[in-house]
Design a protein around this motif. Structure first.
Motif, PDB file in Angstrom:
ATOM      1  N   UNK A  25       1.152  -0.999   0.284  1.00  0.00           N
ATOM      2  CA  UNK A  25       0.144   0.337   0.030  1.00  0.00           C
ATOM      3  C   UNK A  25       1.067   1.092   0.299  1.00  0.00           C
ATOM      4  N   UNK A  26       0.548   2.291  -1.351  1.00  0.00           N
ATOM      5  CA  UNK A  26       1.495   3.250  -1.302  1.00  0.00           C
ATOM      6  C   UNK A  26       1.042   4.441  -0.553  1.00  0.00           C
ATOM      7  N   UNK A  27       2.016   5.531  -0.039  1.00  0.00           N
ATOM      8  CA  UNK A  27       2.070   6.474   0.764  1.00  0.00           C
ATOM      9  C   UNK A  27       0.622   7.467  -0.065  1.00  0.00           C
ATOM     10  N   UNK A  28       0.619   8.558   0.637  1.00  0.00           N
ATOM     11  CA  UNK A  28       0.334   9.662   0.071  1.00  0.00           C
ATOM     12  C   UNK A  28       0.588   9.943  -1.154  1.00  0.00           C
ATOM     13  N   UNK A  29       0.117  10.319  -1.981  1.00  0.00           N
ATOM     14  CA  UNK A  29       0.367  10.864  -3.678  1.00  0.00           C
ATOM     15  C   UNK A  29       0.648  10.006  -4.538  1.00  0.00           C
ATOM     16  N   UNK A  30       0.911   8.337  -4.016  1.00  0.00           N
ATOM     17  CA  UNK A  30       1.725   8.135  -4.455  1.00  0.00           C
ATOM     18  C   UNK A  30       0.621   6.335  -5.475  1.00  0.00           C
ATOM     19  N   UNK A  53      -4.751   3.259  -4.603  1.00  0.00           N
ATOM     20  CA  UNK A  53      -5.869   3.513  -3.526  1.00  0.00           C
ATOM     21  C   UNK A  53      -6.704   5.209  -4.173  1.00  0.00           C
ATOM     22  N   UNK A  54      -7.764   4.276  -3.347  1.00  0.00           N
ATOM     23  CA  UNK A  54      -9.504   5.925  -4.436  1.00  0.00           C
ATOM     24  C   UNK A  54      -8.397   6.812  -4.263  1.00  0.00           C
ATOM     25  N   UNK A  55      -8.555   7.774  -5.589  1.00  0.00           N
ATOM     26  CA  UNK A  55      -7.729   9.229  -5.788  1.00  0.00           C
ATOM     27  C   UNK A  55      -6.302   9.075  -5.832  1.00  0.00           C
ATOM     28  N   UNK A  56      -5.643   8.279  -6.383  1.00  0.00           N
ATOM     29  CA  UNK A  56      -4.377   7.944  -6.990  1.00  0.00           C
ATOM     30  C   UNK A  56      -3.767   7.610  -7.907  1.00  0.00           C
ATOM     31  N   UNK A  57      -3.178   7.337  -8.344  1.00  0.00           N
ATOM     32  CA  UNK A  57      -2.898   7.049 -10.194  1.00  0.00           C
ATOM     33  C   UNK A  57      -3.714   6.504 -10.650  1.00  0.00           C
ATOM     34  N   UNK A  58      -4.606   5.341 -10.998  1.00  0.00           N
ATOM     35  CA  UNK A  58      -5.346   5.688 -11.894  1.00  0.00           C
ATOM     36  C   UNK A  58      -6.896   4.675 -11.557  1.00  0.00           C
ATOM     37  N   UNK A  59      -6.998   4.971 -10.265  1.00  0.00           N
ATOM     38  CA  UNK A  59      -7.604   4.996  -8.983  1.00  0.00           C
ATOM     39  C   UNK A  59      -8.844   6.072  -9.198  1.00  0.00           C
ATOM     40  N   UNK A  60     -10.245   6.276  -9.502  1.00  0.00           N
ATOM     41  CA  UNK A  60     -10.890   7.123  -9.926  1.00  0.00           C
ATOM     42  C   UNK A  60     -10.960   6.956  -7.965  1.00  0.00           C
ATOM     43  N   UNK A  61     -11.972   8.293  -8.192  1.00  0.00           N
ATOM     44  CA  UNK A  61     -12.094   8.499  -6.273  1.00  0.00           C
ATOM     45  C   UNK A  61     -12.042   9.667  -5.388  1.00  0.00           C
ATOM     46  N   UNK A  62     -12.224  11.364  -6.575  1.00  0.00           N
ATOM     47  CA  UNK A  62     -11.195  11.430  -5.358  1.00  0.00           C
ATOM     48  C   UNK A  62     -11.709  12.393  -3.943  1.00  0.00           C
ATOM     49  N   UNK A  63     -13.438  12.333  -3.728  1.00  0.00           N
ATOM     50  CA  UNK A  63     -13.743  12.111  -3.066  1.00  0.00           C
ATOM     51  C   UNK A  63     -14.231  11.364  -1.987  1.00  0.00           C
ATOM     52  N   UNK A  93      -0.012   4.531   3.799  1.00  0.00           N
ATOM     53  CA  UNK A  93      -0.970   3.321   2.909  1.00  0.00           C
ATOM     54  C   UNK A  93      -0.638   2.620   4.632  1.00  0.00           C
ATOM     55  N   UNK A  94       0.385   2.858   5.524  1.00  0.00           N
ATOM     56  CA  UNK A  94       0.506   2.042   6.727  1.00  0.00           C
ATOM     57  C   UNK A  94      -1.051   2.358   7.306  1.00  0.00           C
ATOM     58  N   UNK A 178      -6.546  17.629   0.677  1.00  0.00           N
ATOM     59  CA  UNK A 178      -7.625  17.118   1.995  1.00  0.00           C
ATOM     60  C   UNK A 178      -7.374  15.864   2.904  1.00  0.00           C
ATOM     61  N   UNK A 179      -6.498  14.556   1.431  1.00  0.00           N
ATOM     62  CA  UNK A 179      -6.824  13.291   2.739  1.00  0.00           C
ATOM     63  C   UNK A 179      -5.854  13.375   3.453  1.00  0.00           C
TER      64      UNK A 179
END
Length: 271
Positions: A25-30, A53-63, A93-94, A178-179
C-alpha cells in the motif's frame, strides 16, 4: 486490472506465484508503481498485490474519504479471494494497513509499517500542516515538492528526486491536501494498540518526516514489534536501497514469532 467499487474504478495488480500473498500500500500521492522493485523481486515466490488507492494513480475516487480506503483494499482482496495476506504500507498506506489488520486479524497475517506514525509532536505537527497547506497556494505545489523531498532525506538520489518532482506535477493538490488532513485527524491509537498480528517497523534514519518519538510511540503501543533501522535510507527505503529493504521484509515474513516479553526486537540493517 480494475474493479468497480461504489461507483468508482480501482486499479490494482495481481502478479507472481501461488505462494503467500503480500499487499503493498503506497503513501499519500503515490501509486502502485512505487513498488515496482518489490513486485519484481517478490513475485518469484509470492503472490504480489498492489493497489492504486482511491483518487491515486489510475483509480478514480477523489471524493472518497480516507476512512474508506481500507474498504477499498478489502474489496480488492475479496474480489481476488485472498484469505491470508501480509500487508506492507508506507506512511498513509500503513494507516490503511492498521485498519485492515484490526478488522481482519485472521486475514492479515502480519503488518509492516514503513516510516509510519500515529501522532506527531505539536511543533512538528504545525510544520506538517504548513507544508501541506502550501498545496492550496498559487504556485505552491513546486515549493511543497521541494520541501518534502528535503524532509524525506532522498535529495541525494537524483533519479528518485526527478521521478518525485515529475509525479508532483500530476497530482490533484486539493485532493492531496484534503486527504492529508483526514489522515492527520484520524485517531488510530487504540486501533493499533489492539492489534494481535506481528508488527514490523522499518525506519529510514535519514527520514526527517517521522520523528524518533513517533516511532517510539508505535513500538511502545505494539509491545513486541520487530524494528529495523536503515541508517543510509530516508523516507523511501524501498526505492533508495531495494535489496536491503526486500531482505529486511523477507526476513520478517519468515520469522515465526515476534520477540517475547513485551520487548521490541530493534536492529540496524547492514547496507
Amino acid at each position: 486490472m480494475e474493479l468497480s467499487w461504489l461507483g468508482e474504478t480501482l486499479h490494482y495488480t495481481d502478479e507472481g506465484s501461488t505462494g503467500d500473498a503480500i499487499l503493498f500500500l503506497h503513501g499519500l500521492g503515490g501509486s502502485a508503481n512505487n513498488w515496482l522493485h518489490q513486485r519484481r523481486a517478490f513475485a518469484e515466490h509470492h503472490r504480489v498485490i498492489t493497489l492504486d488507492l482511491p483518487g491515486h494513480g489510475r483509480s478514480t475516487g477523489t471524493k472518497v474519504p480516507f476512512r474508506q480506503y481500507a474498504d477499498a483494499a478489502q474489496a480488492v482482496l475479496d474480489h481476488l479471494r485472498v484469505n491470508e495476506v501480509s500487508v506492507v504500507g508506507l506512511a498513509m498506506g500503513a494507516r490503511v494497513g492498521i485498519t485492515l489488520a484490526a478488522r481482519s486479524p485472521r486475514r492479515v497475517k502480519r503488518l509492516t509499517i514503513v516510516n509510519g506514525y500515529l501522532e506527531l509532536p505539536p511543533r512538528e505537527h504545525e510544520r506538517r500542516v504548513e507544508l501541506y497547506d502550501l498545496l492550496l497556494r498559487q504556485g505552491g505545489v513546486r515549493e511543497w515538492a521541494q520541501l518534502l523531498l528535503k524532509g524525506m532525506g532522498v535529495s541525494g538520489h537524483a533519479g528518485i528526486a526527478r521521478g518525485f518532482l515529475a509525479s508532483a506535477d500530476r497530482i490533484d493538490p486539493a485532493h492531496v491536501n484534503a486527504i492529508f488532513h483526514q489522515v492527520d485527524e484520524a485517531d488510530q491509537v487504540e486501533e493499533f494498540r489492539g492489534l494481535v498480528v506481528p508488527v514490523q517497523l522499518i525506519v529510514g534514519e535519514r527520514d526527517r518526516l517521522v520523528p524518533s518519538s513517533s516511532t517510539e510511540q508505535l513500538a511502545a503501543l505494539a509491545g513486541n514489534a520487530t524494528i529495523t533501522r536503515l541508517p543510509e535510507s530516508g523516507h523511501l527505503p524501498y526505492l533508495e536501497d531495494p535489496a536491503t529493504f526486500n531482505r529486511t521484509l523477507e526476513d520478517f515474513m519468515h520469522r515465526q514469532t515476534a520477540p517475547s516479553g513485551g520487548t521490541s526486537w530493534d536492529t540496524r540493517a547492514s547496507q
